[in-house]
Design an enzyme around this catalytic site. Structure first.
Site, PDB file in Angstrom:
ATOM      1  N   ARG A  41      -6.812  -0.254  -7.574  1.00  0.00           N
ATOM      2  CA  ARG A  41      -7.088   0.860  -6.659  1.00  0.00           C
ATOM      3  C   ARG A  41      -7.212   2.145  -7.492  1.00  0.00           C
ATOM      4  O   ARG A  41      -6.350   2.430  -8.318  1.00  0.00           O
ATOM      5  CB  ARG A  41      -5.982   0.997  -5.601  1.00  0.00           C
ATOM      6  CG  ARG A  41      -5.958  -0.200  -4.639  1.00  0.00           C
ATOM      7  CD  ARG A  41      -5.198   0.088  -3.378  1.00  0.00           C
ATOM      8  NE  ARG A  41      -5.908   1.012  -2.495  1.00  0.00           N
ATOM      9  CZ  ARG A  41      -5.348   1.542  -1.400  1.00  0.00           C
ATOM     10  NH1 ARG A  41      -4.109   1.246  -1.077  1.00  0.00           N
ATOM     11  NH2 ARG A  41      -6.038   2.369  -0.637  1.00  0.00           N
TER      12      ARG A  41
ATOM     13  N   ASP B  33      -1.525  10.786  -2.364  1.00  0.00           N
ATOM     14  CA  ASP B  33      -1.789   9.722  -3.343  1.00  0.00           C
ATOM     15  C   ASP B  33      -1.952  10.257  -4.751  1.00  0.00           C
ATOM     16  O   ASP B  33      -1.813   9.531  -5.727  1.00  0.00           O
ATOM     17  CB  ASP B  33      -3.029   8.932  -2.934  1.00  0.00           C
ATOM     18  CG  ASP B  33      -2.731   8.125  -1.692  1.00  0.00           C
ATOM     19  OD1 ASP B  33      -2.803   8.715  -0.589  1.00  0.00           O
ATOM     20  OD2 ASP B  33      -2.374   6.953  -1.826  1.00  0.00           O
TER      21      ASP B  33
ATOM     22  N   ARG C 248       0.858  -1.180   0.000  1.00  0.00           N
ATOM     23  CA  ARG C 248       0.000   0.000   0.000  1.00  0.00           C
ATOM     24  C   ARG C 248       0.900   1.237   0.000  1.00  0.00           C
ATOM     25  O   ARG C 248       2.116   1.126   0.192  1.00  0.00           O
ATOM     26  CB  ARG C 248      -0.943  -0.005   1.208  1.00  0.00           C
ATOM     27  CG  ARG C 248      -0.243  -0.442   2.503  1.00  0.00           C
ATOM     28  CD  ARG C 248      -0.837   0.190   3.697  1.00  0.00           C
ATOM     29  NE  ARG C 248      -0.683   1.614   3.646  1.00  0.00           N
ATOM     30  CZ  ARG C 248       0.471   2.245   3.898  1.00  0.00           C
ATOM     31  NH1 ARG C 248       1.547   1.588   4.236  1.00  0.00           N
ATOM     32  NH2 ARG C 248       0.549   3.563   3.813  1.00  0.00           N
ATOM     33  N   GLY C 249       0.293   2.417  -0.171  1.00  0.00           N
ATOM     34  CA  GLY C 249       1.100   3.623  -0.330  1.00  0.00           C
ATOM     35  C   GLY C 249       1.332   3.838  -1.819  1.00  0.00           C
ATOM     36  O   GLY C 249       1.706   2.897  -2.540  1.00  0.00           O
ATOM     37  N   ALA C 250       1.099   5.082  -2.272  1.00  0.00           N
ATOM     38  CA  ALA C 250       1.072   5.336  -3.719  1.00  0.00           C
ATOM     39  C   ALA C 250       2.338   4.876  -4.465  1.00  0.00           C
ATOM     40  O   ALA C 250       2.242   4.159  -5.470  1.00  0.00           O
ATOM     41  CB  ALA C 250       0.802   6.826  -3.948  1.00  0.00           C
TER      42      ALA C 250
ATOM     43  N   GLN D 174      -3.087   3.049   9.778  1.00  0.00           N
ATOM     44  CA  GLN D 174      -1.746   3.066   9.177  1.00  0.00           C
ATOM     45  C   GLN D 174      -0.738   3.803  10.062  1.00  0.00           C
ATOM     46  O   GLN D 174       0.467   3.644   9.884  1.00  0.00           O
ATOM     47  CB  GLN D 174      -1.778   3.737   7.800  1.00  0.00           C
ATOM     48  CG  GLN D 174      -2.361   2.888   6.682  1.00  0.00           C
ATOM     49  CD  GLN D 174      -3.827   3.191   6.450  1.00  0.00           C
ATOM     50  OE1 GLN D 174      -4.529   3.611   7.366  1.00  0.00           O
ATOM     51  NE2 GLN D 174      -4.300   2.986   5.235  1.00  0.00           N
TER      52      GLN D 174
ATOM     53  N   ASN E 155      -5.129  12.814  -0.269  1.00  0.00           N
ATOM     54  CA  ASN E 155      -4.391  11.911   0.622  1.00  0.00           C
ATOM     55  C   ASN E 155      -5.392  11.209   1.542  1.00  0.00           C
ATOM     56  O   ASN E 155      -6.606  11.439   1.469  1.00  0.00           O
ATOM     57  CB  ASN E 155      -3.346  12.703   1.431  1.00  0.00           C
ATOM     58  CG  ASN E 155      -2.373  11.795   2.167  1.00  0.00           C
ATOM     59  OD1 ASN E 155      -1.848  10.851   1.585  1.00  0.00           O
ATOM     60  ND2 ASN E 155      -2.150  12.045   3.442  1.00  0.00           N
ATOM     61  N   LYS E 156      -4.891  10.375   2.390  1.00  0.00           N
ATOM     62  CA  LYS E 156      -5.723   9.564   3.284  1.00  0.00           C
ATOM     63  C   LYS E 156      -6.780  10.407   3.988  1.00  0.00           C
ATOM     64  O   LYS E 156      -6.514  11.536   4.415  1.00  0.00           O
ATOM     65  CB  LYS E 156      -4.800   8.879   4.297  1.00  0.00           C
ATOM     66  CG  LYS E 156      -5.459   7.966   5.294  1.00  0.00           C
ATOM     67  CD  LYS E 156      -6.288   6.875   4.652  1.00  0.00           C
ATOM     68  CE  LYS E 156      -5.505   6.063   3.643  1.00  0.00           C
ATOM     69  NZ  LYS E 156      -6.361   5.115   2.875  1.00  0.00           N
TER      70      LYS E 156
HETATM   71  O1  MRU Z   1      -4.685   3.481   1.563  1.00  0.00           O
HETATM   72  P1  MRU Z   1      -3.188   3.577   1.658  1.00  0.00           P
HETATM   73  O2  MRU Z   1      -2.632   3.035   2.928  1.00  0.00           O
HETATM   74  O3  MRU Z   1      -2.500   3.025   0.418  1.00  0.00           O
HETATM   75  O4  MRU Z   1      -2.939   5.152   1.662  1.00  0.00           O
HETATM   76  C1  MRU Z   1      -1.631   5.657   1.721  1.00  0.00           C
HETATM   77  C2  MRU Z   1      -1.578   7.114   1.886  1.00  0.00           C
HETATM   78  O5  MRU Z   1      -2.579   7.788   1.919  1.00  0.00           O
HETATM   79  C3  MRU Z   1      -0.224   7.736   1.927  1.00  0.00           C
HETATM   80  O6  MRU Z   1      -0.214   8.870   2.741  1.00  0.00           O
HETATM   81  C4  MRU Z   1       0.157   8.148   0.507  1.00  0.00           C
HETATM   82  O7  MRU Z   1       0.032   7.063  -0.374  1.00  0.00           O
HETATM   83  C5  MRU Z   1       1.532   8.633   0.420  1.00  0.00           C
HETATM   84  S1  MRU Z   1       2.638   7.275   0.601  1.00  0.00           S
HETATM   85  C6  MRU Z   1       4.212   7.732   0.370  1.00  0.00           C
END
Ligand code: MRU
Length: 371
Positions: A90, A243, A53-55, A203, A253-254
């Site tokens: 996603r 993201d 996970r994470g962009a 997270q 973002n989240k």
């Molecule tokens: O749903 P996730 O855990 O994939 O979301 C991740 C985030 O929102 C991070 O803050 C974002 O991807 C930046 S990661 C370097």
């Protein structure tokens, strides 16, 4: 970064197994499990179900998924169906589409006989580039932290607040929001990081695990605590990841990031967003109107996962049976609430002018497409 003294990346190619290995993040911080991805379905599930996970990490994983597919069947048809299958895992993080497009653009220009090897080489390149980009983000973010530290005559720690996990396990290494923290800590600057728990998936516990492993002082806080801490002068700077960032600097973002930005603005606290350039979606201007927000499963809200006293990882229900839920996974922070964007080329204003000045070639390519 290190786990129990051993250096790891969040994914790596195992030449003996001829396959990709990932850290299966569903079990962190309680259990450190490694998974080998052997089929395209494994790749799609790993992204969709958030083993990775994470962009930036999603993008790198997708590139390896394309490599696996091309080594099995390098035809145009398989290229197209693999692109579709991985792209729909996603919807919000743009690095996924960026990586898949980069693969497709290269591979379509090659004879099928060369595609398997070329796709694997490109996946390695994307992974290595991510590490270097994030290292450079850290060096630019370090300068911002140094400025704050210099104003603290008393030697008190610089107090940062972060949301979600934009750490090394959300990228191939270093992280985006955490890279300035790792660089500042390694440069001897005293830090304390407020880590938002980041419901529903927590997270923040991954961020706490990372920072703890690196010896960085931190406190895990509820998502609602940040505004209170800011009002009481306990936060010097907010740094989050993203993201997808639009070409005018809106930041997706989240979920909950927007509320932190509002609280930061009300309290005149700088709110920075750290991002690698593949996270910029040059095709999108207005984030609120144009970015699809991922809706995730009800169980992420109605249940929590944790470790029981006897060491098992268990899932518990927190809501009454059948409670209706809504679970938007991301929100958009408009550019006017963002103090600056920390990229691999430096820090800029969250605006089209700011991003275009740092990435003129991307901006010119976008104008040419529009024209
Ligand atoms: O749903 P996730 O855990 O994939 O979301 C991740 C985030 O929102 C991070 O803050 C974002 O991807 C930046 S990661 C370097």
């Amino acid at each position: 970064m290190k786990v129990d003294g051993t250096p790891y990346r969040s994914l790596w190619w195992d030449a003996d197994a001829d396959a990709l290995h990932i850290i299966d993040q569903r079990w962190l911080p309680h259990d450190f499990r490694i998974e080998q991805l052997d089929s395209l379905a494994d790749y799609a599930n790993a992204i969709k179900d958030m083993h990775v996970r994470g962009a930036p990490l999603i993008g790198a994983t997708a590139a390896y998924g394309m490599a696996l597919a091309m080594r099995q069947d390098p035809s145009d048809g398989n290229l197209s169906s693999t692109w579709d299958m991985l792209n729909q895992t996603r919807p919000t993080a743009i690095n996924l589409r960026w990586a898949l497009n980069r693969c497709r653009d290269l591979l379509l220009g090659l004879p099928v006989s060369q595609r398997g090897q070329a796709a694997l080489t490109l996946a390695h390149e994307i992974a290595e580039e991510d590490v270097d980009i994030n290292r450079r983000i850290g060096l630019h973010g370090l300068e911002l932290i140094q400025e704050i530290a210099a104003q603290k005559a008393d030697g008190n720690p610089v107090r940062l607040l972060t949301h979600c996990n934009a750490g090394w396990i959300a990228t191939v290494d270093w992280g985006t929001a955490t890279s300035p923290m790792y660089h500042a800590h390694d440069a001897g600057i005293p830090l304390h990081v407020w880590v938002d728990e980041t419901r529903p998936r927590n997270q923040g516990a991954l961020t706490a695990w990372e920072l703890g492993s690196h010896g960085i002082s931190h406190s895990y806080i509820t998502d609602n605590a940040g505004g209170h801490l800011m009002q009481h002068g306990l936060v010097d700077m907010v740094i989050t990841g993203t993201d997808r960032t639009t070409r005018q600097g809106d930041v997706c973002n989240k979920i909950g990031t927007y509320l932190k930005a509002l609280a930061a603005r009300d309290n005149e606290i700088p709110f920075y967003v750290a991002l690698p350039s593949p996270t910029i979606d040059w095709t999108v201007l207005n984030g609120l109107k144009e970015i699809p927000i991922e809706d995730r499963a009800a169980e992420e809200i109605s249940h929590v996962q944790g470790r029981t006293e006897d060491g098992r990882i268990a899932t518990l229900q927190v809501t009454p049976l059948g409670t209706p839920t809504a679970n938007p996974a991301f929100d958009v922070t408009p550019n006017h609430l963002v103090t600056g964007l920390i990229t691999e080329r430096g820090v800029c204003e969250a605006s089209e002018a700011g991003l275009s000045a740092l990435f003129p070639e991307k901006s010119a390519a976008t104008s040419a497409t529009k024209g």
